[in-house]
Design a protein around this motif. Structure first.
Motif, PDB file in Angstrom:
ATOM      1  N   THR A 134       0.827  -1.213   0.000  1.00 23.06           N
ATOM      2  CA  THR A 134       0.000   0.000   0.000  1.00 23.06           C
ATOM      3  C   THR A 134       0.862   1.265   0.000  1.00 23.06           C
ATOM      4  O   THR A 134       0.365   2.341  -0.289  1.00 23.06           O
ATOM      5  CB  THR A 134      -0.915   0.023   1.244  1.00 23.06           C
ATOM      6  OG1 THR A 134      -0.113  -0.054   2.431  1.00 23.06           O
ATOM      7  CG2 THR A 134      -1.882  -1.154   1.218  1.00 23.06           C
TER       8      THR A 134
ATOM      9  N   ASP B 228       3.418   8.637   0.614  1.00 22.99           N
ATOM     10  CA  ASP B 228       2.777   7.622   1.451  1.00 22.99           C
ATOM     11  C   ASP B 228       3.701   7.178   2.577  1.00 22.99           C
ATOM     12  O   ASP B 228       3.277   6.984   3.716  1.00 22.99           O
ATOM     13  CB  ASP B 228       2.398   6.398   0.605  1.00 22.99           C
ATOM     14  CG  ASP B 228       1.333   6.706  -0.436  1.00 22.99           C
ATOM     15  OD1 ASP B 228       0.615   7.709  -0.265  1.00 22.99           O
ATOM     16  OD2 ASP B 228       1.233   5.940  -1.416  1.00 22.99           O
TER      17      ASP B 228
ATOM     18  N   TRP C  16       3.935   9.844   5.339  1.00 23.17           N
ATOM     19  CA  TRP C  16       2.725   9.858   6.151  1.00 23.17           C
ATOM     20  C   TRP C  16       2.706   8.658   7.110  1.00 23.17           C
ATOM     21  O   TRP C  16       2.397   8.789   8.289  1.00 23.17           O
ATOM     22  CB  TRP C  16       1.504   9.846   5.254  1.00 23.17           C
ATOM     23  CG  TRP C  16       0.195   9.724   5.983  1.00 23.17           C
ATOM     24  CD1 TRP C  16      -0.689   8.689   5.918  1.00 23.17           C
ATOM     25  CD2 TRP C  16      -0.372  10.670   6.888  1.00 23.17           C
ATOM     26  NE1 TRP C  16      -1.768   8.911   6.728  1.00 23.17           N
ATOM     27  CE2 TRP C  16      -1.611  10.132   7.335  1.00 23.17           C
ATOM     28  CE3 TRP C  16       0.029  11.915   7.366  1.00 23.17           C
ATOM     29  CZ2 TRP C  16      -2.426  10.793   8.241  1.00 23.17           C
ATOM     30  CZ3 TRP C  16      -0.782  12.571   8.276  1.00 23.17           C
ATOM     31  CH2 TRP C  16      -1.992  12.020   8.696  1.00 23.17           C
ATOM     32  N   TRP C  17       3.058   7.479   6.568  1.00 30.86           N
ATOM     33  CA  TRP C  17       3.099   6.273   7.402  1.00 30.86           C
ATOM     34  C   TRP C  17       4.136   6.428   8.517  1.00 30.86           C
ATOM     35  O   TRP C  17       3.897   6.013   9.658  1.00 30.86           O
ATOM     36  CB  TRP C  17       3.431   5.060   6.549  1.00 30.86           C
ATOM     37  CG  TRP C  17       3.701   3.835   7.361  1.00 30.86           C
ATOM     38  CD1 TRP C  17       2.786   2.950   7.855  1.00 30.86           C
ATOM     39  CD2 TRP C  17       4.974   3.361   7.806  1.00 30.86           C
ATOM     40  NE1 TRP C  17       3.400   1.962   8.576  1.00 30.86           N
ATOM     41  CE2 TRP C  17       4.750   2.194   8.562  1.00 30.86           C
ATOM     42  CE3 TRP C  17       6.286   3.814   7.638  1.00 30.86           C
ATOM     43  CZ2 TRP C  17       5.785   1.478   9.149  1.00 30.86           C
ATOM     44  CZ3 TRP C  17       7.312   3.099   8.217  1.00 30.86           C
ATOM     45  CH2 TRP C  17       7.060   1.942   8.964  1.00 30.86           C
TER      46      TRP C  17
ATOM     47  N   GLU D   3       2.754   8.553  11.290  1.00 27.95           N
ATOM     48  CA  GLU D   3       1.807   7.748  12.077  1.00 27.95           C
ATOM     49  C   GLU D   3       2.534   6.814  13.034  1.00 27.95           C
ATOM     50  O   GLU D   3       2.137   6.651  14.198  1.00 27.95           O
ATOM     51  CB  GLU D   3       0.927   6.908  11.147  1.00 27.95           C
ATOM     52  CG  GLU D   3      -0.015   7.686  10.265  1.00 27.95           C
ATOM     53  CD  GLU D   3      -0.789   6.772   9.336  1.00 27.95           C
ATOM     54  OE1 GLU D   3      -1.683   7.268   8.646  1.00 27.95           O
ATOM     55  OE2 GLU D   3      -0.517   5.558   9.307  1.00 27.95           O
TER      56      GLU D   3
ATOM     57  N   TYR E 178      -3.088   4.784  11.984  1.00 23.99           N
ATOM     58  CA  TYR E 178      -4.431   4.768  11.414  1.00 23.99           C
ATOM     59  C   TYR E 178      -4.736   3.463  10.681  1.00 23.99           C
ATOM     60  O   TYR E 178      -5.884   3.061  10.570  1.00 23.99           O
ATOM     61  CB  TYR E 178      -4.610   5.944  10.446  1.00 23.99           C
ATOM     62  CG  TYR E 178      -4.647   7.280  11.126  1.00 23.99           C
ATOM     63  CD1 TYR E 178      -5.649   7.597  12.034  1.00 23.99           C
ATOM     64  CD2 TYR E 178      -3.679   8.243  10.857  1.00 23.99           C
ATOM     65  CE1 TYR E 178      -5.683   8.831  12.668  1.00 23.99           C
ATOM     66  CE2 TYR E 178      -3.709   9.485  11.479  1.00 23.99           C
ATOM     67  CZ  TYR E 178      -4.709   9.771  12.372  1.00 23.99           C
ATOM     68  OH  TYR E 178      -4.738  10.988  12.996  1.00 23.99           O
ATOM     69  N   GLY E 179      -3.719   2.813  10.161  1.00 20.40           N
ATOM     70  CA  GLY E 179      -3.936   1.567   9.439  1.00 20.40           C
ATOM     71  C   GLY E 179      -4.213   1.746   7.964  1.00 20.40           C
ATOM     72  O   GLY E 179      -4.495   0.772   7.261  1.00 20.40           O
ATOM     73  N   ASP E 180      -4.152   3.006   7.462  1.00 25.89           N
ATOM     74  CA  ASP E 180      -4.389   3.216   6.038  1.00 25.89           C
ATOM     75  C   ASP E 180      -3.209   2.725   5.201  1.00 25.89           C
ATOM     76  O   ASP E 180      -3.384   2.328   4.054  1.00 25.89           O
ATOM     77  CB  ASP E 180      -4.681   4.691   5.749  1.00 25.89           C
ATOM     78  CG  ASP E 180      -3.688   5.634   6.430  1.00 25.89           C
ATOM     79  OD1 ASP E 180      -2.845   5.152   7.204  1.00 25.89           O
ATOM     80  OD2 ASP E 180      -3.758   6.855   6.180  1.00 25.89           O
ATOM     81  N   PHE E 181      -2.000   2.752   5.780  1.00 24.14           N
ATOM     82  CA  PHE E 181      -0.822   2.212   5.112  1.00 24.14           C
ATOM     83  C   PHE E 181      -0.150   1.219   6.054  1.00 24.14           C
ATOM     84  O   PHE E 181       0.087   1.533   7.225  1.00 24.14           O
ATOM     85  CB  PHE E 181       0.171   3.326   4.740  1.00 24.14           C
ATOM     86  CG  PHE E 181      -0.386   4.316   3.755  1.00 24.14           C
ATOM     87  CD1 PHE E 181      -0.550   3.968   2.427  1.00 24.14           C
ATOM     88  CD2 PHE E 181      -0.752   5.586   4.167  1.00 24.14           C
ATOM     89  CE1 PHE E 181      -1.072   4.872   1.522  1.00 24.14           C
ATOM     90  CE2 PHE E 181      -1.271   6.505   3.265  1.00 24.14           C
ATOM     91  CZ  PHE E 181      -1.437   6.146   1.938  1.00 24.14           C
TER      92      PHE E 181
END
Length: 223
Positions: free
Chosen positions: A147, A153, A156-157, A160, A167-170
């Motif tokens: 991902t 990306d 951002w990861w 986090e 957040y678990g989005d990546f």
């Protein structure tokens, strides 16, 4: 001249060169990861610079170990230097040590203790986060089912992960990416805990000073 004096002289003489080497490492590694379409000769030069800085740190570590006279105890007492040698991801943190050494060389630091802790922690988090984002991006960008496909990306990861929000989005899918994630979480907890503890101590000191200023003259505790 005893070994302690020789070690001090070695540290003073190598602080700045190794700090510059840390910047060279971070810069060459960043260009190597972020610009994959560069000619092979350029990538070969970048890798030479990257491994060359590693060799400099290895030589410095060996010399300091020899001059310390501590034997195997040197590894335990200088655990950060040991980690920096083994894990290239942590090498940019050497810049923080160089900054502290330069402050001491110019006499008393211009910042107070709490401000220095906050400054060094912020610098450490920034350097570690950028290096971690590069490493994760390199490991994840071409992995099946990944991902994390862009450096944005990855940044951002990394934010986090360092903040332990998650957040678990990546989510990293490679073994290398997950190992880096564990390291970033541990470092994020340690550094953020340091800042929080320093800020709490600062507030307690300010409140204590305020109480002393408001206390009437001659009214001291236990009087």
């Amino acid at each position: 001249m005893d070994d302690g004096s020789r070690l001090d002289r070695w540290d003073r003489g190598t602080d700045l060169p190794l700090g510059i080497a840390s910047l060279v490492f971070l810069g060459s590694y960043a260009v190597h990861v972020l610009e994959p379409d560069l000619p092979q000769a350029v990538h070969a030069l970048l890798l030479t610079l990257t491994y060359g800085t590693w060799a400099m740190f290895a030589v410095d570590y060996a010399v300091r170990w020899r001059l310390s006279g501590e034997g195997p105890g040197f590894v335990r007492r200088h655990w950060l230097d040991s980690l920096v040698l083994v894990l290239p991801l942590l090498r940019p943190l050497r810049i923080v040590r160089t900054y502290e050494a330069m402050q001491r060389r110019h006499g008393e630091p211009r910042l107070g203790l709490h401000a220095r802790v906050a400054t060094y922690s912020a610098l450490s988090i920034s350097l570690l986060g950028f290096a971690g984002a590069l490493a994760v991006y390199q490991a994840e960008r071409s992995a099946p089912g990944a991902t994390i496909r862009t450096f944005g990306d990855s940044l951002w990861w990394t934010c986090e992960t360092l903040s332990t929000v998650g957040y678990g989005d990546f989510v990293p899918v490679t073994a290398t990416g997950r190992i880096i994630a564990v390291g970033l979480m541990a470092c994020g907890l340690a550094l953020l805990g340091t800042v929080t503890g320093s800020f709490s101590s600062f507030l307690m000191q300010r409140f204590s000073l305020g109480d002393e200023e408001r206390r009437p003259p001659g009214n001291t505790p236990g009087a």
